[in-house]
Design an enzyme around this catalytic site. Structure first.
Site, mmCIF file in Angstrom:
data_model
loop_
_atom_site.group_PDB
_atom_site.id
_atom_site.type_symbol
_atom_site.label_atom_id
_atom_site.label_comp_id
_atom_site.label_asym_id
_atom_site.label_seq_id
_atom_site.Cartn_x
_atom_site.Cartn_y
_atom_site.Cartn_z
ATOM 1 N N GLU A 59 19.187 -6.782 -2.116
ATOM 2 C CA GLU A 59 20.074 -5.939 -0.643
ATOM 3 C C GLU A 59 20.722 -6.723 0.843
ATOM 4 O OE1 GLU A 59 21.738 -1.722 -3.205
ATOM 5 O OE2 GLU A 59 22.207 -2.106 -0.639
ATOM 6 N N ARG A 82 -7.274 9.848 -4.690
ATOM 7 C CA ARG A 82 -6.837 10.939 -3.725
ATOM 8 C C ARG A 82 -7.149 12.183 -4.391
ATOM 9 N NH1 ARG A 82 -3.853 7.277 1.088
ATOM 10 N NH2 ARG A 82 -5.151 8.165 2.463
ATOM 11 N N ARG A 114 -11.280 4.434 3.948
ATOM 12 C CA ARG A 114 -11.496 5.280 2.549
ATOM 13 C C ARG A 114 -12.995 5.194 2.127
ATOM 14 N NH1 ARG A 114 -8.128 6.295 -0.388
ATOM 15 N NH2 ARG A 114 -9.957 7.890 -0.885
HETATM 16 N N1 URA Z 1 -0.055 4.243 3.222
HETATM 17 C C1 URA Z 1 -1.007 4.476 2.276
HETATM 18 O O1 URA Z 1 -1.072 3.901 1.037
HETATM 19 N N2 URA Z 1 -2.170 5.139 2.327
HETATM 20 C C2 URA Z 1 -3.108 4.802 3.348
HETATM 21 O O2 URA Z 1 -4.421 5.031 3.181
HETATM 22 C C3 URA Z 1 -2.635 4.841 4.270
HETATM 23 C C4 URA Z 1 -1.393 5.103 4.904
#
Ligand code: URA
Length: 261
Positions: free
Chosen positions: A87, A175, A231
């Site tokens: 859009e 995760r 991470r």
């Molecule tokens: N956004 C994400 O997609 N992953 C993260 O670990 C932090 C922010």
């Protein structure tokens, strides 16, 4: 108010007629409506609200150099972003710069710093509705260089490189300890390490679809994200560092925007 020939677009809640005689052609987009509002109110001059529709809030304001730009919400994830971007292009936007948050997966992509994405390894369903598997998802090279120069000039700790764009915050970013679902599919087990070995810098959830759309639709696309998680050894989001990371991403984006607005 918009007329029929200048429709109000259903999701973003405004149309060309709401943008004035010299409509802005650059939009910065954020997943979070609060961030879109904050950018407009705290970083742009003379901010005005265009719409606050379905949480897809949009504002217009001026850069310090005087050009008017939009600060719009993409919503979380690629499906929502694809609608908003579609859009925005219809109202005349030709440059779209995502300001997001991300999780770093390489040593040296530290919480509080920013990542400028030059391209995305795109693991997203929305992108496959727009272009086939294997289609490149690269950012506009000139905008990417301008983002890197902006971060450098502002003294903001930054990295430039390939981002992994996925559809889920939990499963797709491997995760499990922090997730309601501890059972990852086999294809997600070891994903972070595999991507690390491929030199991918970070995980996020929108850039790949944005870059694909930029190449297919013909607009300039870029992305800068504040790193709020590292991470390498945990799944934690660092809320303390978020303010600094997001401020760095916003300042980087708005400085680069000066060259394209
Ligand atoms: N956004 C994400 O997609 N992953 C993260 O670990 C932090 C922010």
């Amino acid at each position: 108010m918009s007329s029929n020939s200048d429709p109000t677009y259903y999701h973003i809640g405004f149309g060309r007629a709401d943008l004035g005689e010299r409509p802005p052609t650059l939009a910065v987009i954020s997943g979070d409506p609060g961030r879109a509002r904050k950018i407009a109110r705290d970083y742009l001059d003379g901010a005005e609200t265009l719409s606050e529709n379905r949480g897809l809030n949009s504002y217009v304001g001026r850069l310090p150099t005087g050009q008017r730009i939009l600060s719009t919400t993409s919503g979380m994830g690629a499906p929502s972003l694809s609608i908003v971007v579609n859009e925005l292009v219809q109202v005349g936007v030709t440059t779209i710069l995502r300001i997001g948050t991300t999780g770093g997966i390489q040593d040296g992509v530290d919480v509080g710093s920013v990542v400028v994405s030059s391209a995305a390894h795109t693991r997203q369903g929305a992108a496959r509705d727009i272009a086939p598997e294997g289609f490149p998802a690269s950012a506009d090279p000139f905008l990417t260089v301008e983002l890197a120069k902006a971060a450098e000039g502002l003294g903001i700790d930054h990295r430039v490189g390939v981002t992994a764009s996925v559809d889920t915050f939990y499963e797709g970013q491997e995760r499990s300890a922090s997730s309601a679902n501890p059972h990852l599919l086999r294809r997600h087990l070891g994903l972070t390490e595999e991507l690390r070995h491929l030199g991918v810098l970070n995980f996020e959830m929108e850039a790949g679809t944005l870059f694909t759309m930029g190449l297919v639709y013909g607009f300039r696309a870029g992305c800068v994200c504040g790193v709020i998680a590292q991470r390498s050894d945990n799944e934690h989001v660092d809320l303390e560092a978020k303010k600094r990371a997001v401020d760095g991403a916003i300042r980087t984006a708005l400085k680069a925007a000066e060259a394209f607005a």
